[in-house]
Scaffold this motif. Structure first.
Motif, PDB file in Angstrom:
ATOM      1  N   SER A  81       3.420  12.739  12.108  1.00 36.66           N
ATOM      2  CA  SER A  81       2.751  12.962  13.393  1.00 36.66           C
ATOM      3  C   SER A  81       1.752  11.854  13.668  1.00 36.66           C
ATOM      4  O   SER A  81       1.225  11.224  12.751  1.00 36.66           O
ATOM      5  N   ASP A  82       1.521  11.653  14.963  1.00 34.35           N
ATOM      6  CA  ASP A  82       0.564  10.625  15.389  1.00 34.35           C
ATOM      7  C   ASP A  82       0.052  11.004  16.774  1.00 34.35           C
ATOM      8  O   ASP A  82       0.789  11.566  17.580  1.00 34.35           O
ATOM      9  N   ILE A  83      -1.193  10.680  17.037  1.00 31.78           N
ATOM     10  CA  ILE A  83      -1.793  11.009  18.332  1.00 31.78           C
ATOM     11  C   ILE A  83      -1.235  10.124  19.449  1.00 31.78           C
ATOM     12  O   ILE A  83      -1.287  10.481  20.622  1.00 31.78           O
ATOM     13  N   CYS A 114       0.832  -1.218   0.000  1.00 29.89           N
ATOM     14  CA  CYS A 114       0.000   0.000   0.000  1.00 29.89           C
ATOM     15  C   CYS A 114       0.864   1.264   0.000  1.00 29.89           C
ATOM     16  O   CYS A 114       0.524   2.259  -0.637  1.00 29.89           O
ATOM     17  N   LYS A 115       1.974   1.213   0.717  1.00 29.06           N
ATOM     18  CA  LYS A 115       2.845   2.389   0.808  1.00 29.06           C
ATOM     19  C   LYS A 115       3.628   2.568  -0.505  1.00 29.06           C
ATOM     20  O   LYS A 115       3.853   3.695  -0.950  1.00 29.06           O
ATOM     21  N   MET A 116       4.036   1.456  -1.131  1.00 25.63           N
ATOM     22  CA  MET A 116       4.729   1.573  -2.426  1.00 25.63           C
ATOM     23  C   MET A 116       3.786   2.122  -3.488  1.00 25.63           C
ATOM     24  O   MET A 116       4.179   2.916  -4.347  1.00 25.63           O
ATOM     25  N   ALA A 166       0.828  14.442  17.929  1.00 22.10           N
ATOM     26  CA  ALA A 166      -0.225  15.451  17.727  1.00 22.10           C
ATOM     27  C   ALA A 166      -1.479  14.804  17.150  1.00 22.10           C
ATOM     28  O   ALA A 166      -1.408  13.830  16.398  1.00 22.10           O
ATOM     29  N   ASP A 167      -2.605  15.405  17.512  1.00 20.37           N
ATOM     30  CA  ASP A 167      -3.895  15.054  16.929  1.00 20.37           C
ATOM     31  C   ASP A 167      -3.998  15.775  15.583  1.00 20.37           C
ATOM     32  O   ASP A 167      -3.810  17.000  15.522  1.00 20.37           O
ATOM     33  N   MET A 168      -4.267  15.043  14.525  1.00 19.15           N
ATOM     34  CA  MET A 168      -4.302  15.670  13.194  1.00 19.15           C
ATOM     35  C   MET A 168      -5.376  16.762  13.087  1.00 19.15           C
ATOM     36  O   MET A 168      -5.302  17.618  12.224  1.00 19.15           O
ATOM     37  N   TYR A 169      -6.365  16.719  13.978  1.00 23.53           N
ATOM     38  CA  TYR A 169      -7.407  17.752  13.979  1.00 23.53           C
ATOM     39  C   TYR A 169      -6.927  19.052  14.625  1.00 23.53           C
ATOM     40  O   TYR A 169      -7.653  20.035  14.628  1.00 23.53           O
ATOM     41  N   ASN A 193      -2.455  11.219   4.499  1.00 25.25           N
ATOM     42  CA  ASN A 193      -3.173  10.482   5.552  1.00 25.25           C
ATOM     43  C   ASN A 193      -3.572   9.115   4.988  1.00 25.25           C
ATOM     44  O   ASN A 193      -4.540   8.999   4.240  1.00 25.25           O
ATOM     45  N   THR A 194      -2.793   8.095   5.344  1.00 24.12           N
ATOM     46  CA  THR A 194      -3.136   6.735   4.905  1.00 24.12           C
ATOM     47  C   THR A 194      -3.925   6.012   5.998  1.00 24.12           C
ATOM     48  O   THR A 194      -4.107   4.805   5.947  1.00 24.12           O
ATOM     49  N   SER A 195      -4.370   6.786   6.989  1.00 28.97           N
ATOM     50  CA  SER A 195      -5.132   6.212   8.113  1.00 28.97           C
ATOM     51  C   SER A 195      -6.563   6.755   8.140  1.00 28.97           C
ATOM     52  O   SER A 195      -7.153   6.857   9.219  1.00 28.97           O
TER      53      SER A 195
HETATM   54  C1  LIG Z   1      -2.918   1.517  12.640  1.00 23.91           C
HETATM   55  S1  LIG Z   1      -2.217   2.961  12.183  1.00 23.91           S
HETATM   56  C2  LIG Z   1      -1.976   3.072  10.486  1.00 23.91           C
HETATM   57  C3  LIG Z   1      -2.850   2.244   9.532  1.00 23.91           C
HETATM   58  C4  LIG Z   1      -2.731   2.613   8.091  1.00 23.91           C
HETATM   59  N1  LIG Z   1      -3.229   1.602   7.251  1.00 23.91           N
HETATM   60  C5  LIG Z   1      -1.327   2.973   7.693  1.00 23.91           C
HETATM   61  O1  LIG Z   1      -0.408   2.149   7.768  1.00 23.91           O
HETATM   62  O2  LIG Z   1      -1.114   4.101   7.305  1.00 23.91           O
HETATM   63  C6  LIG Z   1      -3.397   4.244  12.453  1.00 23.91           C
HETATM   64  C7  LIG Z   1      -2.715   5.356  13.193  1.00 23.91           C
HETATM   65  O3  LIG Z   1      -3.577   6.488  13.228  1.00 23.91           O
HETATM   66  C8  LIG Z   1      -3.324   7.148  14.444  1.00 23.91           C
HETATM   67  N2  LIG Z   1      -4.425   8.093  14.713  1.00 23.91           N
HETATM   68  C9  LIG Z   1      -5.717   7.825  14.947  1.00 23.91           C
HETATM   69  N3  LIG Z   1      -6.418   8.962  15.138  1.00 23.91           N
HETATM   70  C10 LIG Z   1      -5.523   9.993  15.019  1.00 23.91           C
HETATM   71  C11 LIG Z   1      -5.623  11.413  15.127  1.00 23.91           C
HETATM   72  N4  LIG Z   1      -6.770  12.008  15.384  1.00 23.91           N
HETATM   73  N5  LIG Z   1      -4.506  12.155  14.922  1.00 23.91           N
HETATM   74  C12 LIG Z   1      -3.321  11.549  14.664  1.00 23.91           C
HETATM   75  N6  LIG Z   1      -3.162  10.211  14.571  1.00 23.91           N
HETATM   76  C13 LIG Z   1      -4.244   9.440  14.749  1.00 23.91           C
HETATM   77  C14 LIG Z   1      -3.210   6.011  15.449  1.00 23.91           C
HETATM   78  O4  LIG Z   1      -2.573   6.391  16.645  1.00 23.91           O
HETATM   79  C15 LIG Z   1      -2.411   4.987  14.648  1.00 23.91           C
HETATM   80  O5  LIG Z   1      -1.023   5.091  14.868  1.00 23.91           O
END
Ligand SMILES: C[S@@+](CC[C@H](N)C(=O)[O-])C[C@H]1O[C@@H](n2cnc3c(N)ncnc32)[C@H](O)[C@@H]1O
Length: 231
Positions: free
Chosen positions: A114-116, A67-69, A140-143, A157-159
């Motif tokens: 960054s990550d919460i 997914c990242k590639m 940090a919280d992305m919001y 943002n892949t999350s």
């Molecule tokens: C399981 S991981 C990554 C999954 C994704 N498929 C990836 O590899 O990019 C999801 C991340 O999002 C982070 N996360 C969730 N809500 C967040 C927020 N509001 N701000 C920053 N990070 C957040 C979590 O702490 C976690 O590290």
């Protein structure tokens, strides 16, 4: 079985059952790093040695890597490889950052990952140690990031499947901000609070003003969706 054979088995097949697997994984990845001359794999070996609590096998499994590639290569093909500052939000252990910084096609001034979760920053820094002058890990919280004042060249943002309201998060950015977004339809995973059913649904949810790329990557259990474009 003759005694001779069992003696050979003993001598050639070490039993690791009651030893710590991290030590062996460290030796192996360090050796692969030397063989491949890979700073990224060296970073992985350091994470295994320094942060045994890290779920690095999950973050670097073959699906995550694919997914990242896909993100990295599509970004290069559609947008190019020159960026002043990239923010990767919800960036976990910084695997995508490591892949971008490792890729000689890209010229990137700085990646802020960054990550919460306060537990992941140090691990991301260890993974990206080879590029420490161009990498920063932030809790940090992305919001709550200042997208207007600091204006990164790209927000990744892949999350997206992990955050409650993508549209309100995107609304924090100035119009025209370039973004790369990934989500998926893996509803069965309990930590996925905002999956989408298809690529169109993801596009509608994000409501980008300009699209450079929209596509899907089928995996065994789910499909991953990606949008590259502008808010
Ligand atoms: C399981 S991981 C990554 C999954 C994704 N498929 C990836 O590899 O990019 C999801 C991340 O999002 C982070 N996360 C969730 N809500 C967040 C927020 N509001 N701000 C920053 N990070 C957040 C979590 O702490 C976690 O590290």
């Amino acid at each position: 079985m003759p005694a001779y054979n069992s003696r050979i088995m003993d001598a050639t097949q070490p039993c690791y059952a009651d030893e710590d697997w991290h030590e062996h994984a460290f030796d192996l990845t360090r050796g692969i790093a030397v063989y491949c001359r890979s700073p990224l794999v060296k970073g992985l070996s350091r994470v295994i040695a320094k942060h045994p609590e890290a779920d690095i096998g999950n973050a670097f499994n073959h699906k995550q890597v694919a997914c990242k590639m896909w993100a990295r290569d599509s970004l290069f093909e559609r947008v190019g490889g020159v960026f002043g500052e990239i923010w990767i939000v919800g960036g976990w252990y910084g695997v995508l950052a490591a892949m971008l910084l490792d890729d000689p096609r890209f010229k990137i001034g700085l990646i802020e990952n960054s990550d919460i979760d306060p537990a992941v920053g140090e691990i991301a820094e260890t993974l990206n140690h080879a590029h420490e002058e161009r990498f920063r890990a932030v809790t940090a919280d992305m919001y709550r990031l200042d997208y207007v004042g600091r204006r990164p060249d790209l927000v990744v943002n892949t999350s997206c499947e992990h955050i409650p309201d993508i549209r309100s998060w995107l609304s924090l950015m100035p119009k025209g901000t370039r973004v790369l977004l990934q989500s998926n339809n893996y509803f069965a995973e309990p930590t996925h609070i905002a999956c989408v059913a298809c690529l169109d649904a993801f596009g509608e949810l994000a409501g980008l003003s300009h699209i450079d790329f929209a596509g899907e990557l089928p995996m065994k259990k789910y499909t991953r969706y990606m949008l590259i474009g502008r808010v």
